[in-house]
Enzyme design. Structure first.
Site, PDB file in Angstrom:
ATOM      1  CE  LYS A   1       3.831   3.384  13.650  1.00 11.40           C
ATOM      2  NZ  LYS A   1       3.613   2.878  12.462  1.00 11.40           N
TER       3      LYS A   1
ATOM      4  CG  HIS B   1      -2.170  -0.695   0.796  1.00 12.32           C
ATOM      5  ND1 HIS B   1      -3.282  -0.036   0.500  1.00 12.32           N
ATOM      6  CD2 HIS B   1      -2.498  -2.126   0.832  1.00 12.32           C
ATOM      7  CE1 HIS B   1      -4.295  -0.798   0.440  1.00 12.32           C
ATOM      8  NE2 HIS B   1      -3.798  -2.088   0.427  1.00 12.32           N
TER       9      HIS B   1
ATOM     10  N   PRO C   1      -4.723   0.435  18.690  1.00 13.28           N
ATOM     11  CG  PRO C   1      -6.588  -0.624  18.035  1.00 13.28           C
ATOM     12  CD  PRO C   1      -5.837  -0.122  19.069  1.00 13.28           C
TER      13      PRO C   1
ATOM     14  CE1 TYR D   1      -1.685   3.927   9.205  1.00 14.67           C
ATOM     15  CE2 TYR D   1      -0.395   2.657   7.773  1.00 14.67           C
ATOM     16  CZ  TYR D   1      -1.512   2.903   8.518  1.00 14.67           C
ATOM     17  OH  TYR D   1      -2.543   1.984   8.558  1.00 14.67           O
TER      18      TYR D   1
ATOM     19  CE1 TYR E   1      -5.501   4.019   8.414  1.00 16.38           C
ATOM     20  CE2 TYR E   1      -6.337   4.095  10.770  1.00 16.38           C
ATOM     21  CZ  TYR E   1      -5.388   3.501   9.572  1.00 16.38           C
ATOM     22  OH  TYR E   1      -4.487   2.491   9.857  1.00 16.38           O
TER      23      TYR E   1
HETATM   24  P1  FAD Z   1       0.914 -11.564  21.571  1.00 18.60           P
HETATM   25  O1  FAD Z   1       0.541 -11.831  19.845  1.00 18.60           O
HETATM   26  O2  FAD Z   1       0.073 -11.405  22.398  1.00 18.60           O
HETATM   27  O3  FAD Z   1       1.680 -13.010  21.910  1.00 18.60           O
HETATM   28  C1  FAD Z   1       1.934 -13.578  23.004  1.00 18.60           C
HETATM   29  C2  FAD Z   1       1.903 -15.173  23.346  1.00 18.60           C
HETATM   30  O4  FAD Z   1       2.164 -15.352  24.423  1.00 18.60           O
HETATM   31  C3  FAD Z   1       0.457 -15.831  22.776  1.00 18.60           C
HETATM   32  O5  FAD Z   1       0.670 -16.650  21.873  1.00 18.60           O
HETATM   33  C4  FAD Z   1       0.016 -16.060  24.101  1.00 18.60           C
HETATM   34  O6  FAD Z   1      -0.589 -17.296  24.263  1.00 18.60           O
HETATM   35  C5  FAD Z   1       1.428 -16.390  24.814  1.00 18.60           C
HETATM   36  N1  FAD Z   1       1.689 -16.622  26.369  1.00 18.60           N
HETATM   37  C6  FAD Z   1       0.919 -15.918  27.195  1.00 18.60           C
HETATM   38  N2  FAD Z   1       1.269 -16.239  28.584  1.00 18.60           N
HETATM   39  C7  FAD Z   1       1.790 -17.247  28.340  1.00 18.60           C
HETATM   40  C8  FAD Z   1       2.412 -18.269  29.333  1.00 18.60           C
HETATM   41  N3  FAD Z   1       2.336 -18.078  30.837  1.00 18.60           N
HETATM   42  N4  FAD Z   1       3.178 -19.165  28.902  1.00 18.60           N
HETATM   43  C9  FAD Z   1       3.356 -19.494  27.419  1.00 18.60           C
HETATM   44  N5  FAD Z   1       2.815 -18.750  26.574  1.00 18.60           N
HETATM   45  C10 FAD Z   1       2.220 -17.602  26.893  1.00 18.60           C
HETATM   46  N6  FAD Z   1      -0.534  -4.355  15.236  1.00 18.60           N
HETATM   47  C11 FAD Z   1       0.126  -3.700  14.415  1.00 18.60           C
HETATM   48  O7  FAD Z   1       1.334  -3.530  14.291  1.00 18.60           O
HETATM   49  N7  FAD Z   1      -0.769  -3.529  13.081  1.00 18.60           N
HETATM   50  C12 FAD Z   1      -1.881  -3.494  13.195  1.00 18.60           C
HETATM   51  O8  FAD Z   1      -2.570  -3.364  12.155  1.00 18.60           O
HETATM   52  C13 FAD Z   1      -2.517  -4.131  14.397  1.00 18.60           C
HETATM   53  N8  FAD Z   1      -3.917  -4.178  14.458  1.00 18.60           N
HETATM   54  C14 FAD Z   1      -4.373  -4.717  15.445  1.00 18.60           C
HETATM   55  C15 FAD Z   1      -5.795  -4.783  15.770  1.00 18.60           C
HETATM   56  C16 FAD Z   1      -6.537  -5.597  16.920  1.00 18.60           C
HETATM   57  C17 FAD Z   1      -8.011  -5.829  16.804  1.00 18.60           C
HETATM   58  C18 FAD Z   1      -5.753  -5.962  17.962  1.00 18.60           C
HETATM   59  C19 FAD Z   1      -6.442  -6.436  18.959  1.00 18.60           C
HETATM   60  C20 FAD Z   1      -4.267  -5.896  17.834  1.00 18.60           C
HETATM   61  C21 FAD Z   1      -3.870  -5.290  16.801  1.00 18.60           C
HETATM   62  N9  FAD Z   1      -2.313  -4.827  16.739  1.00 18.60           N
HETATM   63  C22 FAD Z   1      -1.809  -4.587  15.678  1.00 18.60           C
HETATM   64  C23 FAD Z   1      -1.530  -5.426  17.843  1.00 18.60           C
HETATM   65  C24 FAD Z   1      -0.722  -6.706  17.554  1.00 18.60           C
HETATM   66  O9  FAD Z   1      -1.569  -7.623  17.214  1.00 18.60           O
HETATM   67  C25 FAD Z   1       0.148  -6.995  18.746  1.00 18.60           C
HETATM   68  O10 FAD Z   1       0.837  -5.709  19.091  1.00 18.60           O
HETATM   69  C26 FAD Z   1       1.024  -8.099  18.700  1.00 18.60           C
HETATM   70  O11 FAD Z   1       0.338  -9.498  18.833  1.00 18.60           O
HETATM   71  C27 FAD Z   1       2.223  -8.432  19.488  1.00 18.60           C
HETATM   72  O12 FAD Z   1       2.700  -9.476  19.484  1.00 18.60           O
HETATM   73  P2  FAD Z   1       3.516 -10.420  20.563  1.00 18.60           P
HETATM   74  O13 FAD Z   1       4.143 -11.565  20.135  1.00 18.60           O
HETATM   75  O14 FAD Z   1       4.032  -9.325  21.413  1.00 18.60           O
HETATM   76  O15 FAD Z   1       2.119 -10.833  21.831  1.00 18.60           O
HETATM   77  C1  DHB Z   2      -5.439  -2.802  10.434  1.00 20.44           C
HETATM   78  C2  DHB Z   2      -5.512  -2.726  11.802  1.00 20.44           C
HETATM   79  C3  DHB Z   2      -5.229  -1.245  12.110  1.00 20.44           C
HETATM   80  O1  DHB Z   2      -5.155  -1.301  13.561  1.00 20.44           O
HETATM   81  C4  DHB Z   2      -4.900  -0.480  11.291  1.00 20.44           C
HETATM   82  O2  DHB Z   2      -4.584   0.857  11.940  1.00 20.44           O
HETATM   83  C5  DHB Z   2      -4.916  -0.676   9.980  1.00 20.44           C
HETATM   84  C6  DHB Z   2      -5.127  -2.102   9.511  1.00 20.44           C
HETATM   85  C7  DHB Z   2      -6.077  -4.210   9.878  1.00 20.44           C
HETATM   86  O3  DHB Z   2      -6.421  -5.080  10.882  1.00 20.44           O
HETATM   87  O4  DHB Z   2      -6.190  -4.649   8.707  1.00 20.44           O
END
Ligand code: FAD
Ligand code: DHB
Length: 392
Positions: free
Chosen positions: A299, A72, A295, A387, A203
């Site tokens: 980021k 994009h 979100p 962004y 947005y």
């Molecule tokens: P997580 O994905 O939370 O992974 C942590 C892992 O640890 C999990 O699998 C969990 O099961 C495991 N765990 C927890 N406790 C234990 C334990 N005690 N023992 C063993 N395992 C354990 N980010 C973006 O950059 N761009 C986006 O567009 C965006 N959109 C989003 C939209 C939504 C609706 C949401 C909810 C989030 C969004 N995010 C976005 C944020 C992004 O999804 C998270 O920041 C990302 O998942 C972080 O990754 P992580 O590996 O740090 O944590």
């Molecule tokens: C998506 C999620 C976001 O938080 C964002 O800013 C842009 C796109 C997505 O899930 O596609």
């Protein structure tokens, strides 16, 4: 059981770290409490910054992303019924983003890890990190259906276990500072079997609340609407969701959102959170375990990538030179980038959402900021730079 780096959590942070360490010739073990199916299908992030795209390619995990991801060149801001394009490459010296879902990133990294990498245990819960300050920190865990705990002895432990994880509990409370903001709204997200209504993400700021139109593929839309914090998903029928999206994205140029069958919906709370420091002895925190952003700025996943790239570089430096300078500086190095992303996500959230206690004066200021964002090159550039991502 022993390893060099014990990784707690197989989300994007833990899985990518294991891959980066493998490429650097450093041994690791990943322990994940959920099953593989759950990790591969948890609907979350969709946008990868340029730096995250480059990292996945460089570690050999970018093949499917390059085939199926959707590059994009910008976004559109919609307010007062008018759409304003923000074109990233011309504002940032060529940077762009990629739509490639977190589910797909995790699937690719899991497949590679199982084929080429070290052990990855699913359905295995970490209970605690012991002796974090020592040269041999330990992960205490229990496998599914087991009756006894096991211990993994490590040189380093990285807590990639998300906001609800256990790793950061091993840092003494008196050394910790937590910074937090909870917002009075949440996002209701849907997946729908309908082609995206617009080529670019939209947005939209509207008096009824914020709306984001995104996508997962040429045939699947991913959309979000702002709802009050604490909203129960059962309060929203599919028709009500589409009516709301349509009302909030009305334009004066005849363009209209396309409806389709919704096959998944959920509500996500919005919060900003930072845990300082991100390390203690030989325990390091990465990703959502150390920080959460709302979100709006896309980021969260990208910050997780930044943390594990920083850790992988630091430990490689230690192996190559014997110096632990970079490891010692891990938290400070990450936090500079984290706070930039916190600022960006907070500003984007406030720019686009309606707040229940907003005054007419604040509403006018929000519009003034949107005008500025869509007419002043310096403000547009600031948005585009933020962004597409802060340097790794
Ligand atoms: P997580 O994905 O939370 O992974 C942590 C892992 O640890 C999990 O699998 C969990 O099961 C495991 N765990 C927890 N406790 C234990 C334990 N005690 N023992 C063993 N395992 C354990 N980010 C973006 O950059 N761009 C986006 O567009 C965006 N959109 C989003 C939209 C939504 C609706 C949401 C909810 C989030 C969004 N995010 C976005 C944020 C992004 O999804 C998270 O920041 C990302 O998942 C972080 O990754 P992580 O590996 O740090 O944590
Ligand atoms: C998506 C999620 C976001 O938080 C964002 O800013 C842009 C796109 C997505 O899930 O596609």
């Amino acid at each position: 059981m022993k390893t060099t780096v014990g990784i707690i959590g197989a989300g994007p942070a833990g899985l990518l770290l294991a891959r980066l360490l493998l490429k650097a010739g450093i041994e690791s073990v990943v322990i994940e409490t959920k099953d593989r199916e759950y990790v591969e299908h948890r609907q979350r992030a969709g946008i990868l910054e340029q730096g995250s795209v480059d990292t996945l390619r460089e570690c050999g995990a970018g093949e499917r992303m390059d085939k199926e991801g959707i590059p994009h060149d910008g976004i559109e801001l919609l307010f007062d019924e008018v759409r304003y394009p923000i074109h990233f490459p011309s504002l940032t010296g060529g940077r762009r983003v990629m739509i490639y879902a977190q589910t797909e990133v995790c699937k690719d990294l899991i497949a590679l890890q199982l084929k080429e990498g070290g052990p990855l245990f699913f359905e295995t819960a970490v209970k605690e990190v012991r002796d974090a300050k020592s040269s041999k920190p330990k992960i205490v865990f229990r496998r599914k259906d087991a009756t006894e705990d096991e211990v993994l002895e490590c040189d380093y432990v990285v807590g990639c276990d998300g906001y609800w994880g256990v790793a950061r509990q091993a840092i003494p409370k008196e050394l910790v500072r937590e910074y937090e903001k909870n917002y009075p709204f949440a996002w209701l997200g849907i997946m729908a079997d309908v082609p995206p209504s617009n080529e670019e993400l939209i947005y939209a700021r509207h008096d009824r609340g914020f709306t984001l139109l995104s996508m997962r593929s040429p045939t699947v839309s991913r959309n979000y609407i702002q709802v009050p914090a604490g909203t129960d998903i059962k309060e929203w029928s599919d028709d009500a969701i589409w009516d709301e999206i349509e009302a909030r994205t009305k334009t004066n140029d005849g363009w209209k959102v396309q409806r389709g069958p919704i096959f998944q919906k959920s509500v996500t709370p919005m919060r900003s959170y930072v845990h300082e420091p991100m390390q203690y002895g030989n325990l390091f925190l990465a990703g959502d375990a150390a920080h959460i952003v709302p979100p709006t700025g896309a980021k969260g996943l990208n910050l997780a990538v930044g943390d594990v790239v920083t850790f992988a570089r630091a430990i490689k430096h230690k192996v190559d030179t014997g110096s632990d300078d970079l490891l010692q500086g891990y938290s400070d190095q990450c936090l500079r980038r984290v706070w930039q992303a916190e600022r960006f996500s907070y500003d984007m959230t406030n720019l686009l959402h309606t707040s229940p206690d907003e005054t007419p004066f604040e509403h006018k200021l929000q519009t003034a900021k949107l005008w500025r964002m869509t007419s002043q090159p310096s403000a547009e550039t600031d948005l585009a730079m933020g962004y597409t991502g802060f340097p790794l």
